[in-house]
Design a protein around this motif. Structure first.
Motif, PDB file in Angstrom:
ATOM      1  N   LEU A  84      42.061  92.237  -7.027  1.00  0.00           N
ATOM      2  CA  LEU A  84      42.951  91.120  -7.272  1.00  0.00           C
ATOM      3  C   LEU A  84      42.946  90.699  -8.829  1.00  0.00           C
ATOM      4  CD1 LEU A  84      40.962  88.230  -7.716  1.00  0.00           C
ATOM      5  CD2 LEU A  84      40.443  89.041  -5.397  1.00  0.00           C
ATOM      6  N   THR A  85      43.989  90.063  -9.285  1.00  0.00           N
ATOM      7  CA  THR A  85      43.981  89.495 -10.645  1.00  0.00           C
ATOM      8  C   THR A  85      43.111  88.214 -10.833  1.00  0.00           C
ATOM      9  OG1 THR A  85      45.977  90.675 -11.000  1.00  0.00           O
ATOM     10  CG2 THR A  85      45.522  88.914 -12.406  1.00  0.00           C
ATOM     11  N   VAL A  86      42.309  88.219 -11.594  1.00  0.00           N
ATOM     12  CA  VAL A  86      41.447  86.939 -11.878  1.00  0.00           C
ATOM     13  C   VAL A  86      42.343  86.161 -12.696  1.00  0.00           C
ATOM     14  CG1 VAL A  86      39.317  86.156 -12.771  1.00  0.00           C
ATOM     15  CG2 VAL A  86      39.605  88.306 -11.402  1.00  0.00           C
ATOM     16  N   GLY A  87      42.509  84.679 -12.664  1.00  0.00           N
ATOM     17  CA  GLY A  87      43.069  83.769 -13.611  1.00  0.00           C
ATOM     18  C   GLY A  87      41.886  82.940 -14.078  1.00  0.00           C
ATOM     19  N   GLU A  88      40.946  82.565 -13.464  1.00  0.00           N
ATOM     20  CA  GLU A  88      39.788  81.563 -13.626  1.00  0.00           C
ATOM     21  C   GLU A  88      38.528  82.311 -12.971  1.00  0.00           C
ATOM     22  OE1 GLU A  88      40.297  77.504 -13.180  1.00  0.00           O
ATOM     23  OE2 GLU A  88      42.420  77.736 -13.534  1.00  0.00           O
ATOM     24  N   MET A  89      37.423  82.170 -13.894  1.00  0.00           N
ATOM     25  CA  MET A  89      36.061  82.607 -13.394  1.00  0.00           C
ATOM     26  C   MET A  89      35.154  81.139 -13.556  1.00  0.00           C
ATOM     27  SD  MET A  89      35.092  86.308 -14.157  1.00  0.00           S
ATOM     28  CE  MET A  89      35.030  86.139 -15.869  1.00  0.00           C
ATOM     29  N   ARG A  90      34.371  80.637 -12.748  1.00  0.00           N
ATOM     30  CA  ARG A  90      33.359  79.995 -12.947  1.00  0.00           C
ATOM     31  C   ARG A  90      32.067  80.197 -12.186  1.00  0.00           C
ATOM     32  NH1 ARG A  90      37.739  76.809 -10.857  1.00  0.00           N
ATOM     33  NH2 ARG A  90      38.981  75.792 -12.344  1.00  0.00           N
ATOM     34  N   TRP A  91      30.859  79.651 -12.854  1.00  0.00           N
ATOM     35  CA  TRP A  91      29.477  79.837 -12.023  1.00  0.00           C
ATOM     36  C   TRP A  91      29.578  78.829 -10.687  1.00  0.00           C
ATOM     37  CZ3 TRP A  91      27.211  83.897 -13.160  1.00  0.00           C
ATOM     38  CH2 TRP A  91      27.131  84.399 -14.527  1.00  0.00           C
ATOM     39  N   MET A  92      29.335  79.658  -9.717  1.00  0.00           N
ATOM     40  CA  MET A  92      29.151  79.022  -8.423  1.00  0.00           C
ATOM     41  C   MET A  92      27.780  78.728  -8.067  1.00  0.00           C
ATOM     42  SD  MET A  92      30.952  80.246  -4.970  1.00  0.00           S
ATOM     43  CE  MET A  92      31.593  79.341  -3.773  1.00  0.00           C
ATOM     44  N   GLY A  93      26.828  79.440  -8.375  1.00  0.00           N
ATOM     45  CA  GLY A  93      25.390  79.403  -8.177  1.00  0.00           C
ATOM     46  C   GLY A  93      24.705  80.354  -8.604  1.00  0.00           C
ATOM     47  N   ASN A  94      23.447  80.454  -8.313  1.00  0.00           N
ATOM     48  CA  ASN A  94      22.647  81.752  -8.763  1.00  0.00           C
ATOM     49  C   ASN A  94      23.365  82.917  -8.244  1.00  0.00           C
ATOM     50  OD1 ASN A  94      20.506  83.213 -10.084  1.00  0.00           O
ATOM     51  ND2 ASN A  94      19.204  82.770  -8.421  1.00  0.00           N
ATOM     52  N   GLY A  95      23.760  83.953  -9.228  1.00  0.00           N
ATOM     53  CA  GLY A  95      24.275  85.064  -8.928  1.00  0.00           C
ATOM     54  C   GLY A  95      25.589  85.168  -8.253  1.00  0.00           C
ATOM     55  N   CYS A  96      26.378  83.996  -8.273  1.00  0.00           N
ATOM     56  CA  CYS A  96      27.517  83.880  -7.611  1.00  0.00           C
ATOM     57  C   CYS A  96      28.631  83.160  -8.681  1.00  0.00           C
ATOM     58  CB  CYS A  96      27.534  82.863  -6.163  1.00  0.00           C
ATOM     59  SG  CYS A  96      26.615  83.882  -5.028  1.00  0.00           S
TER      60      CYS A  96
END
Length: 127
Positions: A84-96
């Motif tokens: 998939l194409t990524v528009g945004e990324m953020r930390w969700m938790g440890n390793g995610c």
């Protein structure tokens, strides 16, 4: 002038140090500085484009078309195919990570732990 650029990601590898990825006219740069804003090192990040994240150990995460690229401080890379194409990324938790597709708003959780990589679509919110 050395600190110029738009900050995109920040990490704190030690209590008295900070690392910042900034976007300049000539690309993305990793700046390493003391908490007193004294620039100690800077390096270009060739091939890296936003969205981008930075881990405390200096690992840079970015996308390359439909894959998540995890570039270690040593320069070695591993990829997680997302499809998939990524528009945004953020930390969700440890390793995610929390990943958002730009055109349809679909959301995903991406586990990046080596050997345990996985992508899961998150449920839509009820309206």
């Amino acid at each position: 002038e050395l600190l110029s650029g738009v900050p995109l990601a920040v990490a704190a590898p030690q209590f008295d140090r900070a690392s910042v990825i900034v976007q300049r006219d000539d690309g993305l740069w990793l700046l390493e500085m003391s908490t007193r804003a004294a620039l100690e090192a800077q390096s270009a990040l060739p091939g890296v484009q936003p969205p981008v994240l930075l881990q405390d150990d200096g690992t840079v995460l970015y996308t390359d078309r439909t894959a998540l690229v995890i570039r270690a401080r040593t320069g070695s890379e591993r990829k997680i195919e997302l499809g998939l194409t990524v528009g945004e990324m953020r930390w969700m938790g440890n390793g995610c990570l929390h990943v958002l597709e730009p055109n349809n708003g679909r959301q995903y959780a991406v586990r990046i732990t080596a050997g345990l990589e996985r992508i899961s679509q998150l449920p839509e919110a009820w309206q």
